[in-house]
Scaffold this active site. Sequence first.
Site, PDB file in Angstrom:
ATOM      1  N   SER A  98       3.651   1.238   8.292  1.00 45.91           N
ATOM      2  CA  SER A  98       3.898   0.740   9.650  1.00 45.91           C
ATOM      3  C   SER A  98       5.254   1.180  10.186  1.00 45.91           C
ATOM      4  O   SER A  98       5.457   1.287  11.392  1.00 45.91           O
ATOM      5  CB  SER A  98       3.831  -0.786   9.674  1.00 45.91           C
ATOM      6  OG  SER A  98       4.926  -1.339   8.952  1.00 45.91           O
ATOM      7  N   HIS A 128       1.367  -7.304 -27.657  1.00 42.57           N
ATOM      8  CA  HIS A 128       2.595  -7.906 -28.177  1.00 42.57           C
ATOM      9  C   HIS A 128       2.859  -9.274 -27.563  1.00 42.57           C
ATOM     10  O   HIS A 128       3.875  -9.895 -27.872  1.00 42.57           O
ATOM     11  CB  HIS A 128       3.788  -6.980 -27.917  1.00 42.57           C
ATOM     12  CG  HIS A 128       3.728  -5.707 -28.700  1.00 42.57           C
ATOM     13  ND1 HIS A 128       4.368  -5.544 -29.908  1.00 42.57           N
ATOM     14  CD2 HIS A 128       3.071  -4.543 -28.452  1.00 42.57           C
ATOM     15  CE1 HIS A 128       4.126  -4.329 -30.369  1.00 42.57           C
ATOM     16  NE2 HIS A 128       3.335  -3.704 -29.512  1.00 42.57           N
ATOM     17  N   SER A 157       6.926   3.762   4.362  1.00 40.82           N
ATOM     18  CA  SER A 157       6.447   2.533   5.011  1.00 40.82           C
ATOM     19  C   SER A 157       5.375   2.924   6.008  1.00 40.82           C
ATOM     20  O   SER A 157       5.670   3.609   6.998  1.00 40.82           O
ATOM     21  CB  SER A 157       7.585   1.797   5.718  1.00 40.82           C
ATOM     22  OG  SER A 157       7.077   0.749   6.537  1.00 40.82           O
ATOM     23  N   LYS A 206       4.952 -13.310   7.379  1.00 45.72           N
ATOM     24  CA  LYS A 206       5.809 -12.443   8.199  1.00 45.72           C
ATOM     25  C   LYS A 206       6.271 -13.166   9.467  1.00 45.72           C
ATOM     26  O   LYS A 206       7.426 -13.005   9.898  1.00 45.72           O
ATOM     27  CB  LYS A 206       5.067 -11.156   8.556  1.00 45.72           C
ATOM     28  CG  LYS A 206       4.854 -10.223   7.365  1.00 45.72           C
ATOM     29  CD  LYS A 206       4.115  -8.966   7.760  1.00 45.72           C
ATOM     30  CE  LYS A 206       3.963  -8.012   6.596  1.00 45.72           C
ATOM     31  NZ  LYS A 206       3.213  -6.783   6.956  1.00 45.72           N
ATOM     32  N   ARG A 245      -3.183  -0.644   3.116  1.00 46.29           N
ATOM     33  CA  ARG A 245      -3.869  -0.433   1.840  1.00 46.29           C
ATOM     34  C   ARG A 245      -5.000   0.577   1.967  1.00 46.29           C
ATOM     35  O   ARG A 245      -5.441   1.150   0.956  1.00 46.29           O
ATOM     36  CB  ARG A 245      -4.401  -1.762   1.300  1.00 46.29           C
ATOM     37  CG  ARG A 245      -5.453  -2.451   2.172  1.00 46.29           C
ATOM     38  CD  ARG A 245      -5.690  -3.873   1.685  1.00 46.29           C
ATOM     39  NE  ARG A 245      -6.729  -4.592   2.401  1.00 46.29           N
ATOM     40  CZ  ARG A 245      -6.560  -5.234   3.546  1.00 46.29           C
ATOM     41  NH1 ARG A 245      -5.365  -5.221   4.142  1.00 46.29           N
ATOM     42  NH2 ARG A 245      -7.547  -5.901   4.105  1.00 46.29           N
ATOM     43  N   THR A 285       8.385  -2.403   7.614  1.00 46.55           N
ATOM     44  CA  THR A 285       8.472  -3.224   6.410  1.00 46.55           C
ATOM     45  C   THR A 285       9.921  -3.607   6.141  1.00 46.55           C
ATOM     46  O   THR A 285      10.777  -2.736   5.938  1.00 46.55           O
ATOM     47  CB  THR A 285       7.907  -2.451   5.200  1.00 46.55           C
ATOM     48  OG1 THR A 285       6.624  -1.925   5.537  1.00 46.55           O
ATOM     49  CG2 THR A 285       7.799  -3.359   3.991  1.00 46.55           C
ATOM     50  N   GLY A 339       0.787  -1.217   0.000  1.00 43.99           N
ATOM     51  CA  GLY A 339       0.000   0.000   0.000  1.00 43.99           C
ATOM     52  C   GLY A 339       0.822   1.272   0.000  1.00 43.99           C
ATOM     53  O   GLY A 339       0.344   2.322  -0.440  1.00 43.99           O
ATOM     54  N   SER A 340       2.064   1.196   0.503  1.00 46.71           N
ATOM     55  CA  SER A 340       2.943   2.376   0.483  1.00 46.71           C
ATOM     56  C   SER A 340       3.511   2.604  -0.911  1.00 46.71           C
ATOM     57  O   SER A 340       3.607   3.744  -1.378  1.00 46.71           O
ATOM     58  CB  SER A 340       4.072   2.205   1.498  1.00 46.71           C
ATOM     59  OG  SER A 340       3.566   2.078   2.809  1.00 46.71           O
ATOM     60  N   GLU A 355      -6.370  -8.460  -1.727  1.00 46.87           N
ATOM     61  CA  GLU A 355      -6.342  -8.333  -0.271  1.00 46.87           C
ATOM     62  C   GLU A 355      -7.736  -8.203   0.347  1.00 46.87           C
ATOM     63  O   GLU A 355      -8.015  -8.832   1.373  1.00 46.87           O
ATOM     64  CB  GLU A 355      -5.480  -7.138   0.146  1.00 46.87           C
ATOM     65  CG  GLU A 355      -3.997  -7.333  -0.132  1.00 46.87           C
ATOM     66  CD  GLU A 355      -3.142  -6.281   0.537  1.00 46.87           C
ATOM     67  OE1 GLU A 355      -3.019  -6.301   1.776  1.00 46.87           O
ATOM     68  OE2 GLU A 355      -2.594  -5.421  -0.194  1.00 46.87           O
TER      69      GLU A 355
END
Length: 348
Positions: free
Chosen positions: A99, A249, A97, A343, A149, A102, A55-56, A233
Site C-alpha cells: 500500500s 527440541h 510496502s 489501524k 496478501r 504501512t 504480505g510484503s 486472513e
Amino acid sequence: MDLKKLQNEMDPKSMMGLVEAFPAQMHEAYELGESFCAKLAGGKLSRIVLCGMGGSAIGGDMVRSYLGSRLAAPLHVVRSYEVPGYLLEDALCIISSYSGNTGETLSAYESIKGKAASVVAITSGGKLGEICLRDGIPICRIPGGMPPRAAIAYSFFPTVHILWKLGLAEVSEEEFSRAREHLGRDCAEFSPVNPDNRAAEIARALHGYFPFIYSGGMLCEAVARRWCTQINENGKSLAHYASFTELNHNEIVGWETPEDLLGKIVIVSLEDREDHELSKRQRDIFLGIIEPLAAGLFRIETKGEDRLTRILSTMVLGDFVSIYLAYFNGLDPTPVEKIDYLKQRLQQ
C-alpha cells in the site's frame, strides 16, 4: 459439494479469482522487476535487508527460502519499526510496502536513511512512494487495488530481479518459464469447477479443526508461514506453524495436554526432497509419535522439477486451501475487519 455455488455466495470480491490469476501475475511481476532493474547499478554489498510487514514481508521470506545457497549474501527480513544498526553496514535495503502506508515500514525506512549502502522501494504508491520520490530512492511501482496478501507475486519477483541484477543471487529464466507453466496447471486443477480437487479436500479436513503446519527448515519454511497466515486472513481461523528440527527440541513435549485440544488438531506436513536427510528422519519419527494424538495428518510432497516451481506450487495450494476454508466457514475470505479496526484505533 457445489464449490462454484459457494464461491458465488461467499466471495463477492473474488479472492478466488486473484489466486487463480497467479500465473498471469507472475508474468507481469517478472516483467516489472526486469524493467525496473535495468536502471540499477551495483556496488559493494555484503548483506540484504528487506523491511516489510504481512504480505510484503512474506515475499522476502519466500525469496530467501527459494534462493537458499544461491544467495551471495545473507537476507534478513525485518518486521519492525526500526532496523538494527548492525545490519546496515554495506547493506542493500529493500523497503517493501504494497500500500505504501504501512506504519512499521515507513518508520523502518526513516531508521535506515543515510546508513545503508543502497536503498530501493517496492510499492504501489502511498506515503512510501511520495517519500522515496522526494528522497531520490528508486521505486519499483507495482499495481495497486488488491489485498496485499493477494499480491505476493509483486513482492517476490521484483525482489528476485533486484538481487539478480546486483549480483547477489543466481537466477534462471528457464526456471521461471517452467514454474509459470506448472502453476497454470495447478490453478486449473484447484479451481472450484473441480469439486473433488486436492485443495478443497484439505480444507474440508481442516474445517472445524486447528491446523498445525510443519515443514523442513529449508525450502518450505516460508511456505509454512504463508499457509498459516493465509488461513488466518482468508479462512478467519487460528493456525500454527513450526519447522523441523527445532520443534523436536521443545514443541514435541507439548503434545501431552490438554487432550481435548490435541484431538482438534490436524497436521499438515510440507515436505521437500532437498530437506536434510537427518531432518527427514526426525520428521518421520515425530509424525509417528504424534499422528495417533491428532485428528488427522496430511503429508504434502512438493511437486516440480526445480526449486521455484516447488516453492510456488506448494504456496498456491495453501492459498486455495485457505479460501475454501473460508467458504466452508460460511465467510467471505476478503475482509480483515479486526486489522482494519486496529489501524483505525492507531490513528486516533
